[in-house]
Design a protein around this motif. Structure first.
Motif, PDB file in Angstrom:
ATOM      1  N   ILE A 221       4.830   0.472  -1.431  1.00 35.08           N
ATOM      2  CA  ILE A 221       3.610   0.098  -0.714  1.00 35.08           C
ATOM      3  C   ILE A 221       3.444  -1.413  -0.638  1.00 35.08           C
ATOM      4  O   ILE A 221       2.919  -1.942   0.331  1.00 35.08           O
ATOM      5  CB  ILE A 221       2.362   0.733  -1.394  1.00 35.08           C
ATOM      6  CG1 ILE A 221       1.125   0.525  -0.512  1.00 35.08           C
ATOM      7  CG2 ILE A 221       2.152   0.191  -2.796  1.00 35.08           C
ATOM      8  CD1 ILE A 221      -0.106   1.246  -1.025  1.00 35.08           C
ATOM      9  N   LEU A 225       3.158  -2.199   3.279  1.00 31.98           N
ATOM     10  CA  LEU A 225       1.801  -2.509   3.731  1.00 31.98           C
ATOM     11  C   LEU A 225       1.666  -3.948   4.240  1.00 31.98           C
ATOM     12  O   LEU A 225       1.151  -4.160   5.350  1.00 31.98           O
ATOM     13  CB  LEU A 225       0.800  -2.226   2.613  1.00 31.98           C
ATOM     14  CG  LEU A 225      -0.684  -2.290   3.000  1.00 31.98           C
ATOM     15  CD1 LEU A 225      -0.980  -1.294   4.114  1.00 31.98           C
ATOM     16  CD2 LEU A 225      -1.568  -2.000   1.787  1.00 31.98           C
ATOM     17  N   THR A 276      -3.992   2.124   3.946  1.00 31.30           N
ATOM     18  CA  THR A 276      -4.033   2.179   2.480  1.00 31.30           C
ATOM     19  C   THR A 276      -4.469   3.553   1.996  1.00 31.30           C
ATOM     20  O   THR A 276      -3.901   4.104   1.037  1.00 31.30           O
ATOM     21  CB  THR A 276      -4.988   1.106   1.938  1.00 31.30           C
ATOM     22  OG1 THR A 276      -4.545  -0.179   2.363  1.00 31.30           O
ATOM     23  CG2 THR A 276      -5.016   1.139   0.410  1.00 31.30           C
TER      24      THR A 276
END
Length: 451
Positions: A221, A225, A276
């Motif tokens: 992540i 992200l 998220t």
């Protein structure tokens, strides 16, 4: 009778008369305004075909082909990225490595002078040597940090792990000495320029991209992200800019507008919240790497970082609403990530634009058909990756003792006899916890030498 030819850049006192005399000449026919009576009359008399429609058609076909090529390669890059990400962390690491090398090659090449390189054939070799040494040092640091429990127990790898920094330093010094020894009279300025340019490229590309790899080790992540935030911001900056952009943002990039800049910021924050909430539900994305062979189907298992655990939040009494919200701390951190991706990371692109203008080039290369060079696509990603790592280590990472840290402390800080005592003590502890049988404990104890 010969006709006079008047060049367009020459003028004299009888300019009007000159224009009349040359108005019907063949030289002026080629520069007459479209649709002018002179041109139309001559085209009808000569039976010629106007060139303007043909040029317009060719330009349209060229733009169409460029759009198709760009679209195909965009889909190919997106598909390849997701395929690598779902296939496992090791494939993403290979992808980042390839991006590093290609981007470094593009940046170094724009400062090359082929004619001088013929007289200095070792200059290019030194560029690649310094790249290899830098990658050896950075990759070694990451591998030792995250996999020291494997390296430090291997008899062959142990010396390389414990003396990694000294080995890297001496290899760099060897390259430095070789550079100084290769200095050639009459080429000092070029050689020192290349030396400085190489180190600039190493810092802005290789070092920054290296931290993207560390983000992968901490959890997928932290790589995916931030990268997606930069891409989203770029897309919405274009959409908002062409929709209601009016005020120029920065001179070095004339097409960027303040309205597009701010609009993209808001859209990027909204995208960050949504993405998220999706990613934090899957341990494959939030767990640190413990198995490089893991992929989206095998998954990973870990105790989630507290930043992903939602906590109740009660609205203040003065609002007049009595309602409880469950909010994970990551949803607050994502505002910082989105803000940096929107307001700071684009300056990495502006820096790259200034660099290209300095060398009077349109793109850093042609590595990606329809898109230019790899650096043109990654200029904002490098600085975003570095920020993500620094922010994660400062505000999100949970520091605790790891197996590798314990082994490293025992190897570095204890003698062989003390290490044996630690093994015996741990064996007794594991036996009391039921993890070892009495037979296993006896065999282990008897196999270890006595003090």
């Amino acid at each position: 009778m010969a006709r006079k030819v008047q060049f367009q850049h020459k003028t004299n006192g009888n300019g009007n008369a000159t224009k009349k005399r040359t108005g019907s000449s063949s030289s002026n026919e080629s520069v007459s305004n479209p649709g002018s009576p002179v041109r139309s009359k001559n085209e009808k008399m000569n039976g010629s075909i106007p060139e303007q429609p043909a040029q317009t058609q060719n330009e349209y076909e060229k733009k169409k082909q460029t759009f198709i090529t760009r679209s195909i390669w965009t889909l190919a890059m997106i598909g390849g990225f997701f395929l690598a990400m779902f296939s496992g962390h090791i494939y993403i690491l290979f992808l980042i490595t390839a991006i590093q090398i290609i981007s470094y090659k593009e940046v170094v090449n724009i400062a090359q002078v082929p004619q001088k390189q013929k007289n200095l054939p070792l200059t290019r070799s030194l560029n690649w040597y310094f790249l290899g040494i830098t990658m050896y040092f950075l990759y070694g640091e990451s591998v030792i940090y995250y996999f020291k429990h494997i390296l430090l127990v291997d008899k062959v790898l142990l010396p390389f792990a414990t003396h990694h920094r000294f080995i890297s330093f001496m290899m760099y010094i060897f390259g430095f000495v070789f550079f100084v020894a290769s200095l050639k009279k009459g080429h000092y300025k070029f050689q020192f320029t290349q030396f400085a340019w190489t180190h600039m490229a190493l810092y802005f590309i290789v070092v920054q991209a290296h931290f993207m790899m560390n983000n992968v080790f901490e959890g997928m992540i932290w790589m995916f992200l931030p990268s997606s935030l930069v891409i989203t911001n770029d897309i919405f900056a274009y959409i908002c800019g062409i929709t209601f952009g009016r005020t120029q943002l920065i001179k070095i990039s004339p097409k960027k507008t303040v309205e597009g800049f701010v609009g993209a910021w808001i859209c990027t924050i909204a995208f960050g919240f949504v993405m998220t909430n999706i990613l934090m539900k899957y341990k494959y994305f939030i767990c640190p790497v413990t198995d490089l062979g893991a992929n989206i189907w095998t998954g990973l298992d870990c105790t989630p970082n507290p930043v992903f655990i939602a906590h109740p939040y009660q609205l203040p009494a003065w609002t007049g609403f009595s309602r409880t919200f469950w909010i994970a701390p990551i949803q607050g951190h994502i505002m910082v990530f989105a803000t940096f991706a929107s307001l700071i990371a684009p300056f990495g692109g502006f820096f790259a634009s200034g660099l290209k203008r300095t060398f009077n080039i349109k793109d850093f290369g042609d590595s990606i058909p329809g898109h230019g060079g790899m650096t043109d696509r990654m200029d904002c990603q490098f600085i975003m990756g570095l920020f993500s790592y620094m922010y994660y280590q400062s505000f999100i990472a949970v520091y605790k003792t790891s197996v590798g840290s314990v082994i490293e402390s025992a190897i570095v800080g204890l003698t062989i006899e003390e290490q044996i005592e630690v093994v015996k003590g741990l064996s007794k502890y594991l036996y009391n916890q039921g993890a070892l049988t009495e037979k296993s404990l006896s065999a282990l104890t008897s196999a270890l030498p006595r003090r």
